[in-house]
Design a protein around this motif. Structure first.
Motif, PDB file in Angstrom:
ATOM      1  N   ALA A   6      32.728  32.510  68.052  1.00 53.68           N
ATOM      2  CA  ALA A   6      32.546  31.820  69.327  1.00 53.68           C
ATOM      3  C   ALA A   6      32.262  30.350  69.047  1.00 53.68           C
ATOM      4  CB  ALA A   6      31.414  32.428  70.138  1.00 53.68           C
ATOM      5  N   ILE A   7      32.831  29.489  69.867  1.00 53.29           N
ATOM      6  CA  ILE A   7      32.664  28.038  69.726  1.00 53.29           C
ATOM      7  C   ILE A   7      32.056  27.515  71.015  1.00 53.29           C
ATOM      8  CG2 ILE A   7      33.814  25.825  69.351  1.00 53.29           C
ATOM      9  CD1 ILE A   7      36.003  27.267  67.873  1.00 53.29           C
ATOM     10  N   SER A   8      30.975  26.768  70.880  1.00 56.60           N
ATOM     11  CA  SER A   8      30.303  26.135  72.016  1.00 56.60           C
ATOM     12  C   SER A   8      30.426  24.620  71.862  1.00 56.60           C
ATOM     13  CB  SER A   8      28.835  26.552  72.092  1.00 56.60           C
ATOM     14  OG  SER A   8      28.729  27.945  72.274  1.00 56.60           O
ATOM     15  N   VAL A   9      30.877  23.967  72.919  1.00 56.15           N
ATOM     16  CA  VAL A   9      31.075  22.517  72.911  1.00 56.15           C
ATOM     17  C   VAL A   9      30.234  21.918  74.020  1.00 56.15           C
ATOM     18  CG1 VAL A   9      32.735  20.629  73.079  1.00 56.15           C
ATOM     19  CG2 VAL A   9      33.421  22.794  72.051  1.00 56.15           C
ATOM     20  N   ARG A  10      29.443  20.906  73.674  1.00 57.06           N
ATOM     21  CA  ARG A  10      28.633  20.169  74.644  1.00 57.06           C
ATOM     22  C   ARG A  10      28.951  18.691  74.483  1.00 57.06           C
ATOM     23  NH1 ARG A  10      23.740  17.482  75.506  1.00 57.06           N
ATOM     24  NH2 ARG A  10      22.607  18.118  77.404  1.00 57.06           N
TER      25      ARG A  10
ATOM     26  N   HIS B  34      23.688  30.088  65.673  1.00 55.23           N
ATOM     27  CA  HIS B  34      24.728  29.071  65.768  1.00 55.23           C
ATOM     28  C   HIS B  34      24.602  28.093  64.608  1.00 55.23           C
ATOM     29  CE1 HIS B  34      24.690  30.590  69.909  1.00 55.23           C
ATOM     30  NE2 HIS B  34      25.932  30.110  70.004  1.00 55.23           N
ATOM     31  N   ARG B  35      25.732  27.643  64.133  1.00 54.37           N
ATOM     32  CA  ARG B  35      25.763  26.637  63.081  1.00 54.37           C
ATOM     33  C   ARG B  35      26.562  25.434  63.604  1.00 54.37           C
ATOM     34  NH1 ARG B  35      27.466  29.062  57.428  1.00 54.37           N
ATOM     35  NH2 ARG B  35      26.699  26.982  56.841  1.00 54.37           N
ATOM     36  N   GLU B  36      25.981  24.252  63.487  1.00 52.38           N
ATOM     37  CA  GLU B  36      26.637  23.048  63.999  1.00 52.38           C
ATOM     38  C   GLU B  36      27.671  22.547  63.006  1.00 52.38           C
ATOM     39  OE1 GLU B  36      25.524  18.590  65.799  1.00 52.38           O
ATOM     40  OE2 GLU B  36      23.950  19.984  65.128  1.00 52.38           O
ATOM     41  N   VAL B  37      28.787  22.122  63.527  1.00 54.26           N
ATOM     42  CA  VAL B  37      29.883  21.612  62.712  1.00 54.26           C
ATOM     43  C   VAL B  37      29.682  20.109  62.509  1.00 54.26           C
ATOM     44  CG1 VAL B  37      32.389  21.360  62.537  1.00 54.26           C
ATOM     45  CG2 VAL B  37      31.406  23.370  63.643  1.00 54.26           C
TER      46      VAL B  37
ATOM     47  N   VAL C 268      29.475  20.415  68.503  1.00 53.70           N
ATOM     48  CA  VAL C 268      30.271  21.639  68.395  1.00 53.70           C
ATOM     49  C   VAL C 268      29.489  22.633  67.547  1.00 53.70           C
ATOM     50  CG1 VAL C 268      32.455  22.649  67.674  1.00 53.70           C
ATOM     51  CG2 VAL C 268      32.406  20.317  68.586  1.00 53.70           C
ATOM     52  N   LEU C 269      29.245  23.853  68.084  1.00 59.00           N
ATOM     53  CA  LEU C 269      28.509  24.920  67.401  1.00 59.00           C
ATOM     54  C   LEU C 269      29.414  26.130  67.254  1.00 59.00           C
ATOM     55  CD1 LEU C 269      25.116  24.644  69.339  1.00 59.00           C
ATOM     56  CD2 LEU C 269      25.703  23.593  67.160  1.00 59.00           C
TER      57      LEU C 269
ATOM     58  N   ALA D 295      29.738  21.432  79.284  1.00 59.41           N
ATOM     59  CA  ALA D 295      29.729  22.395  78.188  1.00 59.41           C
ATOM     60  C   ALA D 295      30.729  23.498  78.469  1.00 59.41           C
ATOM     61  CB  ALA D 295      28.339  22.985  77.985  1.00 59.41           C
ATOM     62  N   VAL D 296      31.256  24.074  77.398  1.00 57.02           N
ATOM     63  CA  VAL D 296      32.186  25.188  77.479  1.00 57.02           C
ATOM     64  C   VAL D 296      31.981  26.069  76.249  1.00 57.02           C
ATOM     65  CG1 VAL D 296      34.061  23.927  76.323  1.00 57.02           C
ATOM     66  CG2 VAL D 296      34.602  25.835  77.833  1.00 57.02           C
ATOM     67  N   THR D 297      32.132  27.377  76.430  1.00 59.05           N
ATOM     68  CA  THR D 297      32.015  28.342  75.333  1.00 59.05           C
ATOM     69  C   THR D 297      33.250  29.218  75.338  1.00 59.05           C
ATOM     70  OG1 THR D 297      29.599  28.352  75.518  1.00 59.05           O
ATOM     71  CG2 THR D 297      30.628  30.198  74.355  1.00 59.05           C
ATOM     72  N   VAL D 298      33.901  29.282  74.194  1.00 53.55           N
ATOM     73  CA  VAL D 298      35.112  30.088  74.050  1.00 53.55           C
ATOM     74  C   VAL D 298      34.927  31.029  72.868  1.00 53.55           C
ATOM     75  CG1 VAL D 298      36.630  28.345  75.065  1.00 53.55           C
ATOM     76  CG2 VAL D 298      36.183  28.286  72.612  1.00 53.55           C
TER      77      VAL D 298
END
Length: 667
Positions: free
Chosen positions: A584-588, A639-642, A597-598, A573-576
């Motif tokens: 902010a974008i969170s990727v798991r 957070h909202r999921e893409v 992607v959130l 996971a990474v958050t940028v």
């Protein structure tokens, strides 16, 4: 002094023997005298038995008529002359050749040049009505010759006849020598062919037989087969008749067990549920084509020697298979050896020998694709030759009688303080079967690794996996460099670079940062490892892309402890966050669960009622601002999921670039 007494005078006889050597002490060594037989032979050599009494008579020779001398010259009488020096015969031959060439030159000059001879009519005589033609030399004046023209014509005809005879005899000798050379090249005799056979193979004569040796005993072989063949002269052809072009004056008799062709077949197959009776393997390979110009006996001997070497290889492998102790015992049935390098697989080594007596019968096994491991077959021949070399150079050197020196390894054990286990390890050596099984394991593990990488590359398009195999490998170790990249972003995403060192029973993986991971021979273990690395590549690529686009990395982890548990490896996971901090974008990403992607926005940027509503930068509930302090305006909302499947883009990194570009504020 006639009246005086007689006086005895002593006269020393002259030395009849020649002095051969005078030593330093003055002793003379004489040449021994010739015996009676040697003296008689020496005097007989001085006698010319071909010389007649008439040749010694000068008066008789002077009384001979010139016509008789001319007749003897025409008949080519050659009298014997004793050889005065060793090169007298060569000088005589060169002088004869010079004479022939001079005559040929004169004849050609007479025919070509018109200034030497001319054809003039002969004047008519009253006593004869015939006309004669004479060959007269061209003269500068018109004076008449004194010699009659008829006699001149006869002498010149005789001279031309002599020159023509010399040329015809020379041409006849040349034609005969050319024919003899051609016949000698076509009709090879037994001795010359035997000499050619002896230059390539070992021969010896025992009684009235000529025997040859096909074995490798001279190079260190210990195989008990005698490997003897017999050379026989061919007498079943009539030399007076026309001899065929493929005729050979000798033939070889090879033992029946070495006739035909043979080869070693090595293959790796899956374990059959029931092996059953294997019997004798009788497979046939296409016969090798003989080289152009090769003798028939040479082709037969090469094939027989190859059969002998294949039998020696199978004998050595069978002996080691019986003596070797392993967890799964080896199976030896006639000319077939079966071993199991890995569970579920079997290594098959068989001797395929075809004598050519029976016709080739099609079998169902021949319709299968060729599963030969030609590398192992070639390595078997190299290993048996190394074994020959070791046995040839392992001869015991002379040792003193006072105390045996022993092997060199044992002598070194004292200064090095080696224990019993270390000394036993020094004496232990791998056999031919152990080496070939290790090579088979390595070849199978390398092919399985290549198949696994190719299957992942064809099944998964994003990210891309590339394999670069090294051209310089060892029989027990190979290396391959694996690169995991994204199409179009190869220069940015260079985080995953793996070096796979494929050994005999395991695979060592070296990461870019120096970490080493050891994998077993199981195919599933390598596949799971590559899938986890491809999953981590996506997260690393997002991190590198964020740095390029000016986003800030808030957190990064290769092993996330939250969320669903992955059966293969761990999720990353990474958050940028955007440059201004509003988004902010969170990727798991996980090997099995896939990618999520959130997107998160700050509360102050939200427009509308409810949670996250409010305008003016405060935190509001139902449109009313509860907290008026500006320092709380940057609190983030939910957070909202893409919906990643509806995003446009050719791959994951390209979609992330579009998403970051859309959320980046305009300057």
């Amino acid at each position: 002094m006639s009246g005086g007494p007689a006086v005895r005078v002593s006269i020393e006889s002259s030395c009849e023997k020649q002095v051969q050597e005078v030593s330093l002490d003055g002793v003379e060594t004489y040449v021994p005298p010739l015996s009676m037989s040697q003296s008689l032979a020496r005097l007989a050599q001085r006698i010319d038995f071909n010389q007649s009494d008439e040749s010694n008579d000068e008066e008789a020779s002077s009384s001979e008529t010139p016509w008789k001398q001319e007749q003897e010259e025409e008949e080519g009488v050659v009298r014997f002359q004793p050889s005065l020096w060793p090169w007298d015969s060569v000088r005589t031959a060169l002088r004869g050749a010079l004479t022939e060439m001079c005559v040929l030159h004169d004849v050609l000059a007479v025919v070509k040049e018109k200034k030497y001879m001319a054809l003039d009519p002969v004047s008519q005589d009253n006593s004869s009505t015939k006309k004669y033609m004479a060959l007269d030399p061209v003269s500068q004046d018109n004076s008449s010759t004194k010699v009659p023209q008829v006699l001149q014509l006869v002498s010149k005809k005789r001279a031309l006849a002599q020159a023509g005879g010399v040329l015809l005899r020379g041409a006849d000798r040349l034609s005969r020598s050319v024919c003899e050379t051609a016949d000698r090249g076509r009709q090879r005799d037994f001795n010359s062919e035997l000499l050619r056979l002896r230059s390539q193979w070992k021969l010896r004569k025992i009684g009235d037989k000529i025997l040859g040796d096909l074995s490798y005993r001279s190079s260190g072989s210990l195989f008990p087969h005698h490997g003897t063949f017999e050379v026989i002269k061919n007498t079943d052809i009539d030399l007076d008749k026309k001899i065929p072009d493929d005729y050979c004056p000798l033939s070889v008799h090879i033992p029946s067990d070495l006739q035909g062709s043979a080869y070693i077949k090595v293959s790796i197959q899956r374990t059959a549920p029931d092996i059953g009776d294997l019997g004798t393997v009788n497979l046939f390979r296409r016969q090798p084509k003989s080289r152009a110009g090769a003798q028939q006996w040479h082709v037969q001997l090469e094939a027989a020697q190859n059969v002998l070497l294949c039998k020696e290889i199978l004998s050595q492998l069978s002996r080691e298979a019986v003596q070797l102790k392993s967890q799964i015992p080896h199976i030896v049935v006639k000319n077939h050896i079966i071993s199991q390098p890995f569970p579920g697989l079997q290594l098959s080594i068989s001797l395929c020998h075809s004598t050519g007596d029976k016709k080739k019968q099609r079998s169902p096994a021949e319709n299968k694709p060729d599963d030969h491991l030609y590398v192992l077959e070639h390595n078997l021949h190299q290993l048996i030759r190394e074994f020959h070399k070791q046995s040839l150079t392992s001869l015991a050197v002379p040792q003193p009688a006072s105390g045996p020196l022993g092997p060199k390894r044992v002598r070194v054990a004292g200064p090095l303080a080696l224990d019993k286990t270390s000394i036993a390890a020094l004496h232990s050596s791998e056999g031919l079967l152990d080496k070939i099984i290790k090579q088979a394991k390595h070849i199978f593990l390398r092919s399985r690794t290549a198949r696994t990488i190719d299957s992942l590359a064809s099944r998964i398009e994003d990210p891309q996996i590339q394999a670069h195999w090294s051209n310089i490998n060892d029989v027990y170790e190979s290396s391959v460099k694996v690169l995991i990249t994204s199409h179009g972003y190869e220069q940015i995403c260079k985080s995953i670079q793996l070096q796979l060192n494929i050994g005999v029973e395991q695979i060592r993986v070296v990461h870019r940062d120096g970490r080493v991971i050891t994998l077993s021979h199981q195919e599933q273990e390598l596949q799971d490892f590559l899938l986890s690395q491809m999953s981590q590549h996506q997260v690393h690529a997002v991190q590198q892309l964020a740095k390029v686009m000016g986003w800030h990395v808030l957190s990064f982890s290769n092993h996330v402890g939250l969320g669903a548990i992955e059966n293969i490896g761990n999720a990353s996971a990474v958050t940028v966050t955007s440059p201004n901090g509003e988004h902010a974008i969170s990727v798991r990403n996980g090997p099995e669960q896939g990618c999520r992607v959130l997107v998160q926005r700050v509360r102050g940027a939200c427009v509308g009622g409810g949670v996250g509503g409010g305008v003016g930068g405060g935190v509001g509930v139902g449109g009313a601002e509860v907290v008026q302090d500006q320092r709380w305006a940057q609190l983030r909302g939910g957070h909202r999921e893409v919906n990643w499947s509806r995003m446009e883009g050719r791959n994951f990194i390209y979609k992330m670039e579009l998403l970051m570009a859309a959320l980046t504020p305009c300057p």
